[in-house]
Write a protein that holds these residues in place. Structure first.
Motif, PDB file in Angstrom:
ATOM      1  N   GLN A 105       0.836  -1.188   0.000  1.00 45.37           N
ATOM      2  CA  GLN A 105       0.000   0.000   0.000  1.00 45.37           C
ATOM      3  C   GLN A 105       0.883   1.255   0.000  1.00 45.37           C
ATOM      4  O   GLN A 105       1.940   1.268   0.653  1.00 45.37           O
ATOM      5  N   PRO A 106       0.472   2.305  -0.700  1.00 46.51           N
ATOM      6  CA  PRO A 106       1.328   3.496  -0.837  1.00 46.51           C
ATOM      7  C   PRO A 106       1.253   4.434   0.362  1.00 46.51           C
ATOM      8  O   PRO A 106       1.638   5.603   0.263  1.00 46.51           O
ATOM      9  N   ILE A 107       0.786   3.930   1.488  1.00 48.24           N
ATOM     10  CA  ILE A 107       0.596   4.761   2.677  1.00 48.24           C
ATOM     11  C   ILE A 107       1.431   4.219   3.826  1.00 48.24           C
ATOM     12  O   ILE A 107       1.413   3.013   4.096  1.00 48.24           O
ATOM     13  N   GLU A 108       2.146   5.103   4.474  1.00 41.13           N
ATOM     14  CA  GLU A 108       2.839   4.779   5.713  1.00 41.13           C
ATOM     15  C   GLU A 108       1.878   5.106   6.847  1.00 41.13           C
ATOM     16  O   GLU A 108       1.390   6.232   6.957  1.00 41.13           O
ATOM     17  N   CYS A 109       1.584   4.100   7.674  1.00 38.46           N
ATOM     18  CA  CYS A 109       0.532   4.241   8.685  1.00 38.46           C
ATOM     19  C   CYS A 109       1.150   4.634  10.023  1.00 38.46           C
ATOM     20  O   CYS A 109       1.660   3.779  10.763  1.00 38.46           O
ATOM     21  N   VAL A 110       1.111   5.906  10.335  1.00 41.75           N
ATOM     22  CA  VAL A 110       1.721   6.443  11.551  1.00 41.75           C
ATOM     23  C   VAL A 110       0.653   6.582  12.626  1.00 41.75           C
ATOM     24  O   VAL A 110      -0.433   7.110  12.371  1.00 41.75           O
ATOM     25  N   VAL A 111       0.966   6.114  13.824  1.00 46.67           N
ATOM     26  CA  VAL A 111       0.093   6.306  14.983  1.00 46.67           C
ATOM     27  C   VAL A 111       0.893   7.033  16.049  1.00 46.67           C
ATOM     28  O   VAL A 111       2.017   6.637  16.382  1.00 46.67           O
ATOM     29  N   ARG A 112       0.306   8.103  16.567  1.00 54.37           N
ATOM     30  CA  ARG A 112       0.960   8.915  17.599  1.00 54.37           C
ATOM     31  C   ARG A 112       0.123   8.882  18.871  1.00 54.37           C
ATOM     32  O   ARG A 112      -1.066   9.207  18.849  1.00 54.37           O
ATOM     33  N   GLY A 113       0.764   8.496  19.960  1.00 54.34           N
ATOM     34  CA  GLY A 113       0.090   8.514  21.251  1.00 54.34           C
ATOM     35  C   GLY A 113       0.558   9.644  22.136  1.00 54.34           C
ATOM     36  O   GLY A 113      -0.092   9.955  23.144  1.00 54.34           O
ATOM     37  N   TYR A 114       1.675  10.263  21.755  1.00 59.24           N
ATOM     38  CA  TYR A 114       2.281  11.344  22.540  1.00 59.24           C
ATOM     39  C   TYR A 114       2.714  12.452  21.586  1.00 59.24           C
ATOM     40  O   TYR A 114       2.956  12.217  20.407  1.00 59.24           O
ATOM     41  N   LEU A 115       2.822  13.638  22.115  1.00 58.79           N
ATOM     42  CA  LEU A 115       3.164  14.807  21.314  1.00 58.79           C
ATOM     43  C   LEU A 115       4.675  15.010  21.322  1.00 58.79           C
ATOM     44  O   LEU A 115       5.260  15.339  22.376  1.00 58.79           O
ATOM     45  N   THR A 116       5.303  14.834  20.184  1.00 61.76           N
ATOM     46  CA  THR A 116       6.751  14.989  20.109  1.00 61.76           C
ATOM     47  C   THR A 116       7.173  15.098  18.651  1.00 61.76           C
ATOM     48  O   THR A 116       6.354  14.966  17.737  1.00 61.76           O
ATOM     49  N   GLY A 117       8.454  15.331  18.415  1.00 64.09           N
ATOM     50  CA  GLY A 117       8.999  15.346  17.069  1.00 64.09           C
ATOM     51  C   GLY A 117       8.355  16.393  16.181  1.00 64.09           C
ATOM     52  O   GLY A 117       8.088  17.520  16.598  1.00 64.09           O
ATOM     53  N   SER A 118       8.099  16.000  14.930  1.00 62.69           N
ATOM     54  CA  SER A 118       7.490  16.934  13.984  1.00 62.69           C
ATOM     55  C   SER A 118       6.084  17.326  14.420  1.00 62.69           C
ATOM     56  O   SER A 118       5.609  18.424  14.105  1.00 62.69           O
ATOM     57  N   TRP A 120       5.128  17.933  17.513  1.00 64.22           N
ATOM     58  CA  TRP A 120       5.292  19.021  18.475  1.00 64.22           C
ATOM     59  C   TRP A 120       5.575  20.338  17.752  1.00 64.22           C
ATOM     60  O   TRP A 120       5.026  21.389  18.099  1.00 64.22           O
ATOM     61  N   ALA A 121       6.411  20.282  16.716  1.00 64.95           N
ATOM     62  CA  ALA A 121       6.722  21.500  15.960  1.00 64.95           C
ATOM     63  C   ALA A 121       5.458  22.069  15.314  1.00 64.95           C
ATOM     64  O   ALA A 121       5.220  23.288  15.352  1.00 64.95           O
ATOM     65  N   GLU A 122       4.636  21.217  14.722  1.00 65.91           N
ATOM     66  CA  GLU A 122       3.403  21.695  14.098  1.00 65.91           C
ATOM     67  C   GLU A 122       2.418  22.216  15.148  1.00 65.91           C
ATOM     68  O   GLU A 122       1.759  23.244  14.942  1.00 65.91           O
ATOM     69  N   TYR A 123       2.336  21.511  16.271  1.00 59.72           N
ATOM     70  CA  TYR A 123       1.395  21.921  17.323  1.00 59.72           C
ATOM     71  C   TYR A 123       1.724  23.324  17.837  1.00 59.72           C
ATOM     72  O   TYR A 123       0.829  24.143  18.083  1.00 59.72           O
ATOM     73  N   ARG A 124       3.014  23.612  17.996  1.00 62.62           N
ATOM     74  CA  ARG A 124       3.404  24.948  18.482  1.00 62.62           C
ATOM     75  C   ARG A 124       2.984  26.040  17.511  1.00 62.62           C
ATOM     76  O   ARG A 124       2.660  27.153  17.915  1.00 62.62           O
ATOM     77  N   GLU A 125       2.996  25.724  16.218  1.00 61.89           N
ATOM     78  CA  GLU A 125       2.645  26.726  15.211  1.00 61.89           C
ATOM     79  C   GLU A 125       1.144  26.842  14.981  1.00 61.89           C
ATOM     80  O   GLU A 125       0.617  27.935  14.798  1.00 61.89           O
ATOM     81  N   ALA A 126       0.454  25.690  14.978  1.00 66.83           N
ATOM     82  CA  ALA A 126      -0.940  25.694  14.520  1.00 66.83           C
ATOM     83  C   ALA A 126      -1.928  25.036  15.478  1.00 66.83           C
ATOM     84  O   ALA A 126      -3.134  25.058  15.209  1.00 66.83           O
ATOM     85  N   GLY A 127      -1.437  24.414  16.550  1.00 67.21           N
ATOM     86  CA  GLY A 127      -2.347  23.722  17.447  1.00 67.21           C
ATOM     87  C   GLY A 127      -2.867  22.417  16.883  1.00 67.21           C
ATOM     88  O   GLY A 127      -3.862  21.873  17.370  1.00 67.21           O
ATOM     89  N   THR A 128      -2.193  21.893  15.860  1.00 63.47           N
ATOM     90  CA  THR A 128      -2.619  20.658  15.199  1.00 63.47           C
ATOM     91  C   THR A 128      -1.429  19.718  15.047  1.00 63.47           C
ATOM     92  O   THR A 128      -0.268  20.116  15.172  1.00 63.47           O
ATOM     93  N   VAL A 129      -1.719  18.469  14.762  1.00 59.82           N
ATOM     94  CA  VAL A 129      -0.713  17.500  14.336  1.00 59.82           C
ATOM     95  C   VAL A 129      -1.233  16.855  13.064  1.00 59.82           C
ATOM     96  O   VAL A 129      -2.299  16.226  13.077  1.00 59.82           O
ATOM     97  N   CYS A 130      -0.506  17.049  11.968  1.00 60.34           N
ATOM     98  CA  CYS A 130      -0.946  16.568  10.655  1.00 60.34           C
ATOM     99  C   CYS A 130      -2.365  17.031  10.357  1.00 60.34           C
ATOM    100  O   CYS A 130      -3.183  16.289   9.796  1.00 60.34           O
ATOM    101  N   GLY A 131      -2.654  18.270  10.751  1.00 59.26           N
ATOM    102  CA  GLY A 131      -3.950  18.874  10.478  1.00 59.26           C
ATOM    103  C   GLY A 131      -5.043  18.504  11.455  1.00 59.26           C
ATOM    104  O   GLY A 131      -6.159  19.048  11.363  1.00 59.26           O
ATOM    105  N   ILE A 132      -4.767  17.632  12.407  1.00 55.30           N
ATOM    106  CA  ILE A 132      -5.772  17.216  13.389  1.00 55.30           C
ATOM    107  C   ILE A 132      -5.719  18.165  14.581  1.00 55.30           C
ATOM    108  O   ILE A 132      -4.672  18.269  15.242  1.00 55.30           O
TER     109      ILE A 132
END
Length: 294
Positions: A105-118, A120-132
């Motif tokens: 499948q052409p999709i990498e299935c990422v599951v996040r249970g904690y806020l960190t990495g990229s 965290w960077a997005e959350y600081r800017e927009a309050g979202t993670v991958c648009g969520i």
């Protein structure tokens, strides 16, 4: 490049990714040999030198998780791509898996249970993670209200993977398959996180890859829940830590990421890893296996 492809009787090398090499059988059988190298990658670059023993450690951990997830005692059996009873040839027996060929499948299935990495960077800017959207007031390393599925499009070799919305995942694979990928990924994460918790570990996030076999069955593939594809933290350090660095005592390649981020501007060729970073990373991989598998 560390770990050049091997010359293996009965197998022909067909592809090398950042850290794995693929071989096809000379007899034309519908299977592949996946060899995990000692190469290490970060920020889409293969680094030098590799981590001694890394390929064998990651293969051992993947096999342990595949077996655990396939067991009905641990919940719904998760089909995987291993060929039962097949053995990898010498000299890669400790770092290779004989697997079924799948329609990946052409999709990498990422599951996040904690806020960190990229995230965290997005959350600081927009309050979202991958648009969520996420609640206000979260800090680096905080547990999310519930695990979230944040797929990525697997870009062709040499290009960057791209975070995508669930709607885009539906466009790529269809509504039913996208929902199946999401639900299966969340189920595996929940089971693995519970296992990690029993062993004093936190599974902060992870990524899965799936293929479809000839009967249309969604099948877990590639590596699974390893130090390269996941973030594992020490649970006691997370509870007691007062700073992000103290909270996120890790058993993965975050050691490499942190050193590289502090010593490279992401332009040109990345610097060689110091011996101390290589040794610490190898030690963290070994400790994770010891803590998980006993």
């Amino acid at each position: 490049m560390t770990d050049a492809p091997y010359s293996l009787p009965g197998w022909t090398h067909t592809y090398s990714g950042k850290v794995r090499d693929l071989y096809r059988p000379d007899d034309g059988a519908d299977r592949m040999l996946v060899v995990a190298s000692d190469r290490v990658s970060a920020f889409d670059h293969v680094l030098e030198p590799g981590i001694p023993g890394k390929g064998a450690l990651l293969t051992r951990l993947s096999l342990w998780w595949f077996d655990r997830l396939a067991s009905p005692a641990g919940g719904t059996p998760i089909p995987n791509h291993l060929v039962p009873g097949a053995h990898a040839p010498h000299p890669v027996a400790d770092r290779a898996m004989v697997v079924r060929a799948l329609d990946m499948q052409p999709i990498e299935c990422v599951v996040r249970g904690y806020l960190t990495g990229s995230g965290w960077a997005e959350y600081r800017e927009a309050g979202t993670v991958c648009g969520i959207p996420l609640p206000d007031g979260l800090g680096n390393g905080d547990r999310l209200p519930e695990p979230i599925f944040t797929p990525a499009y697997k870009a062709p070799l040499g290009e960057h993977d791209e975070n995508i919305s669930f709607a885009r995942a539906v466009d790529l694979v269809g509504a039913d398959r996208a929902a199946q990928l999401r639900d299966t990924s969340l189920e595996i994460y929940a089971r693995a996180a519970a296992t990690a918790e029993d062993r004093g570990l936190i599974l902060a996030d992870t990524k899965f890859e799936f293929g479809v076999d000839g009967a249309g069955v969604l099948t877990l593939a590639d590596e699974v829940l390893t130090s390269d594809s996941s973030r594992y933290w020490d649970a006691e350090a997370w509870r007691a830590g007062s700073t992000p660095a103290e909270r996120m005592a890790s058993f993965d390649k975050q050691i490499v990421r942190d050193w590289l981020a502090a010593n490279w501007d992401r332009r040109g060729t990345p610097p060689n890893l110091p011996a101390e970073i290589v040794a610490r990373t190898a030690a963290s991989y070994r400790e994770l296996i010891a803590r998980l598998t006993g």
